[in-house]
Write a protein that holds these residues in place. Structure first.
Motif, PDB file in Angstrom:
ATOM      1  N   SER A  79       8.943   4.880  -0.295  1.00 45.51           N
ATOM      2  CA  SER A  79       7.964   5.295   0.707  1.00 45.51           C
ATOM      3  C   SER A  79       8.334   6.611   1.357  1.00 45.51           C
ATOM      4  CB  SER A  79       7.814   4.199   1.780  1.00 45.51           C
ATOM      5  OG  SER A  79       8.975   4.091   2.554  1.00 45.51           O
TER       6      SER A  79
ATOM      7  N   CYS B  70       0.831  -1.216   0.000  1.00 48.37           N
ATOM      8  CA  CYS B  70       0.000   0.000   0.000  1.00 48.37           C
ATOM      9  C   CYS B  70       0.858   1.256   0.000  1.00 48.37           C
ATOM     10  CB  CYS B  70      -0.932   0.007   1.204  1.00 48.37           C
ATOM     11  SG  CYS B  70      -2.307  -1.116   1.015  1.00 48.37           S
ATOM     12  N   ARG B  71       1.915   1.246   0.774  1.00 52.60           N
ATOM     13  CA  ARG B  71       2.791   2.424   0.819  1.00 52.60           C
ATOM     14  C   ARG B  71       3.438   2.682  -0.522  1.00 52.60           C
ATOM     15  NH1 ARG B  71       6.302   3.275   6.048  1.00 52.60           N
ATOM     16  NH2 ARG B  71       6.555   5.193   4.889  1.00 52.60           N
TER      17      ARG B  71
ATOM     18  N   LYS C  77       9.350   3.910  -8.227  1.00 54.71           N
ATOM     19  CA  LYS C  77       8.059   3.355  -7.806  1.00 54.71           C
ATOM     20  C   LYS C  77       7.710   2.051  -8.526  1.00 54.71           C
ATOM     21  CE  LYS C  77       3.210   4.433  -7.118  1.00 54.71           C
ATOM     22  NZ  LYS C  77       2.213   5.483  -7.052  1.00 54.71           N
TER      23      LYS C  77
ATOM     24  N   ALA D 260       2.202   1.636  -3.496  1.00 54.58           N
ATOM     25  CA  ALA D 260       1.142   1.976  -4.460  1.00 54.58           C
ATOM     26  C   ALA D 260       0.695   3.425  -4.326  1.00 54.58           C
ATOM     27  CB  ALA D 260      -0.044   1.043  -4.283  1.00 54.58           C
ATOM     28  N   TYR D 261       0.645   3.940  -3.105  1.00 57.06           N
ATOM     29  CA  TYR D 261       0.163   5.296  -2.882  1.00 57.06           C
ATOM     30  C   TYR D 261       1.278   6.331  -2.739  1.00 57.06           C
ATOM     31  CZ  TYR D 261      -4.447   3.311  -2.433  1.00 57.06           C
ATOM     32  OH  TYR D 261      -5.616   2.661  -2.694  1.00 57.06           O
ATOM     33  N   ALA D 262       2.519   5.903  -2.951  1.00 52.28           N
ATOM     34  CA  ALA D 262       3.646   6.837  -2.874  1.00 52.28           C
ATOM     35  C   ALA D 262       3.629   7.764  -4.087  1.00 52.28           C
ATOM     36  CB  ALA D 262       4.966   6.069  -2.824  1.00 52.28           C
ATOM     37  N   ALA D 263       4.280   8.892  -3.926  1.00 54.87           N
ATOM     38  CA  ALA D 263       4.412   9.832  -5.048  1.00 54.87           C
ATOM     39  C   ALA D 263       5.163   9.158  -6.185  1.00 54.87           C
ATOM     40  CB  ALA D 263       5.166  11.082  -4.583  1.00 54.87           C
ATOM     41  N   GLU D 264       4.894   9.611  -7.395  1.00 56.92           N
ATOM     42  CA  GLU D 264       5.579   9.047  -8.561  1.00 56.92           C
ATOM     43  C   GLU D 264       7.064   9.396  -8.505  1.00 56.92           C
ATOM     44  OE1 GLU D 264       4.422   6.978 -10.889  1.00 56.92           O
ATOM     45  OE2 GLU D 264       2.503   6.989  -9.843  1.00 56.92           O
TER      46      GLU D 264
END
Length: 116
Positions: A114, A52-53, A63, A55-59
């Motif tokens: 992350s 999850c971290r 990543k 997937a939702y991290a900034a581009e």
């Protein structure tokens, strides 16, 4: 979370505490059998949190490689139980363990992603 659940539930299919495993020579520091369930539950929860971290991290340039390495790691985790308890071949398992340990070098990439 679904892929982590699949990996974790693979133990239900195989005889993970059976006579073959009990017949192996185990080191003195092997934990009692009741410890494995709670510990692996926490570990798989932490593995899902990492996904999850990422997937939702900034581009960032890291990543997608980090997500690919996470997918490789969860695939290896999913295969570990049938390779060890299904094949019952400790030689094959030793090679598989070496691959898993080498793959764990991805932790630094996960941290970089992350933190972004």
């Amino acid at each position: 979370y679904a892929s982590t659940f699949v990996a974790a539930s693979s133990a239900a299919v195989w005889d993970v505490g059976g006579t073959w495993y009990q017949s192996l020579t185990q080191p003195s520091f092997t934990p009692p059998p009741w410890v494995f369930g709670p510990v692996w539950t926490v570990l798989y929860l932490m593995i899902a949190i990492v996904a999850c971290r990422i997937a939702y991290a900034a581009e960032t340039p890291w990543k997608m490689p980090a997500l690919a390495l996470w997918a490789l790691q969860i695939a290896l985790n999913t295969l570990w139980t049938p390779v060890f308890f299904g094949a019952k071949n400790t030689g094959v398992q030793s090679v598989f363990n070496a691959i898993c340990i080498a793959q764990s070098a991805r932790a630094g990439i996960f941290q970089d992603v992350s933190a972004a």
